[in-house]
Design a protein around this motif. Structure first.
Motif, PDB file in Angstrom:
ATOM      1  N   GLN A  79      49.291 -14.325  82.456  1.00  0.00           N
ATOM      2  CA  GLN A  79      49.187 -14.434  81.000  1.00  0.00           C
ATOM      3  C   GLN A  79      49.877 -13.230  80.357  1.00  0.00           C
ATOM      4  O   GLN A  79      50.221 -12.256  81.028  1.00  0.00           O
ATOM      5  CB  GLN A  79      47.719 -14.512  80.569  1.00  0.00           C
ATOM      6  CG  GLN A  79      46.929 -13.284  80.911  1.00  0.00           C
ATOM      7  CD  GLN A  79      45.476 -13.331  80.448  1.00  0.00           C
ATOM      8  OE1 GLN A  79      44.666 -12.524  80.891  1.00  0.00           O
ATOM      9  NE2 GLN A  79      45.122 -14.247  79.566  1.00  0.00           N
ATOM     10  N   PHE A  80      50.057 -13.336  79.057  1.00  0.00           N
ATOM     11  CA  PHE A  80      50.756 -12.304  78.284  1.00  0.00           C
ATOM     12  C   PHE A  80      49.715 -11.382  77.650  1.00  0.00           C
ATOM     13  O   PHE A  80      48.809 -11.859  76.962  1.00  0.00           O
ATOM     14  CB  PHE A  80      51.575 -13.000  77.194  1.00  0.00           C
ATOM     15  CG  PHE A  80      52.407 -12.071  76.335  1.00  0.00           C
ATOM     16  CD1 PHE A  80      53.763 -11.883  76.595  1.00  0.00           C
ATOM     17  CD2 PHE A  80      51.843 -11.408  75.246  1.00  0.00           C
ATOM     18  CE1 PHE A  80      54.540 -11.051  75.789  1.00  0.00           C
ATOM     19  CE2 PHE A  80      52.620 -10.566  74.446  1.00  0.00           C
ATOM     20  CZ  PHE A  80      53.966 -10.396  74.716  1.00  0.00           C
ATOM     21  N   ILE A  81      49.828 -10.083  77.900  1.00  0.00           N
ATOM     22  CA  ILE A  81      48.939  -9.118  77.254  1.00  0.00           C
ATOM     23  C   ILE A  81      49.796  -8.207  76.377  1.00  0.00           C
ATOM     24  O   ILE A  81      50.767  -7.635  76.849  1.00  0.00           O
ATOM     25  CB  ILE A  81      48.195  -8.225  78.279  1.00  0.00           C
ATOM     26  CG1 ILE A  81      47.686  -9.021  79.479  1.00  0.00           C
ATOM     27  CG2 ILE A  81      47.073  -7.451  77.596  1.00  0.00           C
ATOM     28  CD1 ILE A  81      46.514  -9.899  79.219  1.00  0.00           C
ATOM     29  N   LEU A  96      40.400  -6.686  74.119  1.00  0.00           N
ATOM     30  CA  LEU A  96      41.570  -7.077  74.909  1.00  0.00           C
ATOM     31  C   LEU A  96      41.772  -8.597  74.854  1.00  0.00           C
ATOM     32  O   LEU A  96      42.898  -9.078  74.923  1.00  0.00           O
ATOM     33  CB  LEU A  96      41.430  -6.592  76.360  1.00  0.00           C
ATOM     34  CG  LEU A  96      42.751  -6.503  77.131  1.00  0.00           C
ATOM     35  CD1 LEU A  96      43.765  -5.597  76.450  1.00  0.00           C
ATOM     36  CD2 LEU A  96      42.516  -6.049  78.557  1.00  0.00           C
ATOM     37  N   ASP A  97      40.665  -9.336  74.714  1.00  0.00           N
ATOM     38  CA  ASP A  97      40.777 -10.794  74.568  1.00  0.00           C
ATOM     39  C   ASP A  97      41.667 -11.168  73.378  1.00  0.00           C
ATOM     40  O   ASP A  97      42.431 -12.127  73.442  1.00  0.00           O
ATOM     41  CB  ASP A  97      39.390 -11.428  74.364  1.00  0.00           C
ATOM     42  CG  ASP A  97      38.650 -11.603  75.685  1.00  0.00           C
ATOM     43  OD1 ASP A  97      39.278 -11.444  76.756  1.00  0.00           O
ATOM     44  OD2 ASP A  97      37.434 -11.875  75.644  1.00  0.00           O
ATOM     45  N   SER A 100      45.301 -11.110  74.360  1.00  0.00           N
ATOM     46  CA  SER A 100      45.684 -11.871  75.557  1.00  0.00           C
ATOM     47  C   SER A 100      46.071 -13.295  75.167  1.00  0.00           C
ATOM     48  O   SER A 100      45.377 -13.943  74.377  1.00  0.00           O
ATOM     49  CB  SER A 100      44.512 -11.920  76.545  1.00  0.00           C
ATOM     50  OG  SER A 100      44.079 -10.618  76.842  1.00  0.00           O
ATOM     51  N   PHE A 101      47.169 -13.773  75.739  1.00  0.00           N
ATOM     52  CA  PHE A 101      47.705 -15.078  75.348  1.00  0.00           C
ATOM     53  C   PHE A 101      48.157 -15.884  76.552  1.00  0.00           C
ATOM     54  O   PHE A 101      48.601 -15.334  77.562  1.00  0.00           O
ATOM     55  CB  PHE A 101      48.906 -14.902  74.407  1.00  0.00           C
ATOM     56  CG  PHE A 101      48.585 -14.140  73.158  1.00  0.00           C
ATOM     57  CD1 PHE A 101      48.060 -14.786  72.047  1.00  0.00           C
ATOM     58  CD2 PHE A 101      48.780 -12.772  73.097  1.00  0.00           C
ATOM     59  CE1 PHE A 101      47.755 -14.083  70.890  1.00  0.00           C
ATOM     60  CE2 PHE A 101      48.471 -12.055  71.944  1.00  0.00           C
ATOM     61  CZ  PHE A 101      47.953 -12.707  70.841  1.00  0.00           C
ATOM     62  N   SER A 102      48.079 -17.190  76.395  1.00  0.00           N
ATOM     63  CA  SER A 102      48.593 -18.103  77.413  1.00  0.00           C
ATOM     64  C   SER A 102      50.108 -18.265  77.237  1.00  0.00           C
ATOM     65  O   SER A 102      50.614 -18.275  76.123  1.00  0.00           O
ATOM     66  CB  SER A 102      47.906 -19.453  77.252  1.00  0.00           C
ATOM     67  OG  SER A 102      48.644 -20.443  77.928  1.00  0.00           O
ATOM     68  N   ALA A 170      49.337  -2.707  78.863  1.00  0.00           N
ATOM     69  CA  ALA A 170      48.023  -3.192  78.434  1.00  0.00           C
ATOM     70  C   ALA A 170      47.408  -4.079  79.509  1.00  0.00           C
ATOM     71  O   ALA A 170      48.104  -4.846  80.165  1.00  0.00           O
ATOM     72  CB  ALA A 170      48.164  -3.962  77.127  1.00  0.00           C
ATOM     73  N   GLY A 171      46.105  -3.948  79.708  1.00  0.00           N
ATOM     74  CA  GLY A 171      45.407  -4.731  80.721  1.00  0.00           C
ATOM     75  C   GLY A 171      44.187  -3.979  81.212  1.00  0.00           C
ATOM     76  O   GLY A 171      43.510  -3.302  80.434  1.00  0.00           O
TER      77      GLY A 171
END
Ligand SMILES: Cc1cc2nc3c(=O)[nH]c(=O)nc-3n(C[C@H](O)[C@H](O)[C@H](O)COP(=O)(O)OP(=O)(O)OC[C@H]3O[C@@H](n4cnc5c(N)ncnc54)[C@H](O)[C@@H]3O)c2cc1C
Lengths: 429, 118
Positions: A79-81, A96-97, A100-102, A170-171
């Motif tokens: 996924q993309f962060i 962080l949610d 966060s992207f699909s 990021a993560g």
């Protein structure tokens, strides 16, 4: 692929192409012609890395070629962060949610071939990339691997150490650093080191200092932020950050310039510089940076063995004309930012389409760039410029009239939020 | 200034030599420049946030606003820093470009909770 083939396949004519640009660009977008014809008329582009740069390039290669290029994206992450706004996770105003992207929408919408893997090496003579599983041929390659960290340059910390996060991608490490700040007793010291030379997001460390101080002010008012900056001075938005350091966060943020790490003891989290010895409760070492690993392995990091030199008209490597490099990996007198990365991607995509059609790309690319920084949960400020290609200097040069905010404000905080939503939408949909 | 003149002569030369491509080149370069506005104004000028939508904006209004940002008669937080760096030709071309973009409800962002892999 051979040029003759192009004329035989259902490519839109130049006039149709021009017309489609006039009438909204998207009109021709749909099922790719080659899905029926078998072969992509304008060839196959492999993009390495689905960050801001790579994903944007893939999208616009498909959209602006009206589906006549086949695009394969290779990315190991599920996924993309977003790095932008990840400092706000430390400050406590984002999760962080929320960052966060699909990848699914971009992948389906633009009919991207997607391989979840890493590129290990590039065989430029045979135009192939080697993955951990198998290999893949390309007509043109786009490398967008972001940055790699050079721990060997840190005395006392030659490799990553578990409880000293960089949080510069990021993560997990963003969450780990936030956790450490939460566990730290009031009265503790947060130390952040900034490397010398080019690094990703020049204002980022100072924004981070403000975010940590914002959290301390609310929850741990006796705590302190110490910035050990290897640079001679604040690298970006100096006057604006000083307003915060000496204003809202007076007595809480200490800024120490010319503070290269001479020795770091990872056990006691103690750093020795030319001037002092500082002990941290929470230590955040932002390591020196260089072009992503795959660009190093390909030998394309020809500037100080760190960054990749490119032609700013097409973003082709100066060493290899069919390998294009975009995003943080390139050498440029420009800030390494997400907005920049997407602009490289768009200029590169437009150029590749021209080159694959047998035409010269636009010789004078121009784009706008802005970088917002948040000083607390709501207020932000900007640095903004238009950049245009200067053929004499062979570089992108900032046009007259650019500049920074007079001060951080609530209104710019709202616009900075809009910036994030819009750049995410541009990249991810 | 001298460099600008040299550049200008070069561009005119390039465009004059390949008249068939000139029109298209102008369009694609406008499109690329306009695409760099997307970070703040949304994909094809359709904004998801408090920044104004540029899609389907009246051309004259677009040009007036940009001129106003340039000369300071329209107040702005950030646009004066962009408008001053753009030429009149670029502004005119983008006004025409954005006027042609359909106004659309932007797609929602593909939010997803953090999976913990990276
Ligand atoms: C704390 C922080 C705050 C920031 N804030 C801002 C901001 O407010 N505004 C702004 O404009 N910029 C900001 N930035 C900078 C911005 O995040 C970067 O400039 C941007 O991410 C660069 O994009 P990129 O595509 O080059 O790299 P990345 O976004 O890092 O993408 C690189 C991708 O390549 C993949 N990859 C790497 N190697 C391989 C391989 N061998 N094979 C396959 N895939 C590979 C990676 O997994 C990754 O997904 C910030 C950065 C940080 C750290």
């Amino acid at each position: 692929m051979a040029m003759e083939k192009i004329t035989r396949l259902p490519v839109p004519t130049r006039r149709q192409f021009v017309r489609s640009v006039i009438y909204g660009g998207l009109a021709f977008y749909g099922l790719p012609a080659f899905a029926r014809a078998g072969k992509p008329p304008l060839g196959h582009v492999v993009v390495v890395g689905a960050g801001f740069a790579g994903l944007t390039a893939a999208k616009y290669l498909r959209e602006w070629s009206m589906g006549n290029l086949k695009v394969t994206l290779i990315e190991p992450n599920p996924q993309f962060i977003s790095c932008p706004q990840s400092n706000l996770v430390l400050g406590g105003s984002r999760t962080l949610d929320q960052l966060s992207f699909s990848y699914d929408i971009a992948r389906k919408q633009h009919d991207l071939h997607w391989i979840r893997d890493s590129v290990m090496s590039v065989d430029m003579a045979n135009k192939q990339v080697k993955l951990t599983r198998g290999s893949l041929s390309y007509d043109r390659l786009v490398l967008a691997p972001g940055v790699d960290f050079n721990y060997s340059k840190i005395p006392g910390m030659p490799s990553p150490v578990e409880n000293i996060p960089h949080a510069w991608k990021a993560g997990k490490q963003t969450l780990q650093l936030r956790q450490q700040l939460e566990s730290m007793p009031d009265g503790g010291v947060f130390v952040m080191t900034i490397p010398s030379g080019a690094y990703r997001c020049p204002p980022g460390p100072y924004e981070r200092a403000c975010q940590v101080a914002h959290y301390f002010k609310q929850h741990k008012p006796r705590s302190k932020v110490i910035i050990l900056d290897a640079n001679a001075d604040i690298v970006s938005k100096k006057g604006l950050f000083l307003q915060s350091f000496n204003g809202a966060y007076q007595g809480m943020i200490e800024y120490h310039n010319n503070s290269e790490i001479l020795q770091l003891d990872t056990g006691s989290k103690t750093i020795k510089t030319d001037f002092e010895t500082v002990k941290a409760d929470v230590l955040n070492v932002i390591p020196p940076q260089l072009a992503g690993k795959v660009a190093q392995v390909a030998g394309l990091n020809n500037v100080d063995q760190r960054w990749c030199e490119v032609d700013f008209v097409s973003y082709a490597s100066t060493l290899q004309s069919d390998v294009h490099i975009i995003g943080d990996s390139i050498s440029a007198g420009l800030p390494k930012s997400a907005h920049m990365a997407t602009s490289h991607a768009k200029v590169c995509a437009a150029a590749i389409i021209e080159l694959q059609s047998g035409h010269a790309p636009n010789p004078l690319p121009v784009f706008a760039n802005t970088c917002y920084s948040f000083v607390d949960d709501q207020q932000a400020m900007h640095v903004a410029n238009v950049y245009r290609y200067d053929p004499a200097k062979k570089s992108m040069v900032s046009a007259e009239g650019g500049g920074v905010s007079a001060k951080a404000s609530l209104q710019e905080g709202e616009y900075a939020q809009a910036w994030a939503h819009n750049i995410w939408a541009d990249t991810l949909t | 200034m001298q460099r600008f003149t040299v550049t200008l002569v070069w561009v005119c030369f390039t465009l004059a030599t390949f008249p068939a491509q000139a029109e298209e080149l102008a369009l694609t370069s406008t499109r690329t420049l306009a695409a760099s506005c997307a970070a703040c104004h949304g994909p094809n000028g359709n904004s998801l946030g408090s920044t104004p939508t540029l899609a389907a904006l009246n051309q004259q209004y677009f040009i007036q606003r940009m001129q106003g940002f340039k000369d300071g008669s329209v107040s702005s937080t950030v646009m004066h820093h962009h408008a001053k760096g753009l030429t009149t030709e670029e502004v005119t071309a983008m006004a025409a470009y954005f006027a042609q973009q359909p106004r659309q409800t932007p797609q929602p962002l593909p939010h997803q909770s953090f999976l913990g892999a990276q």
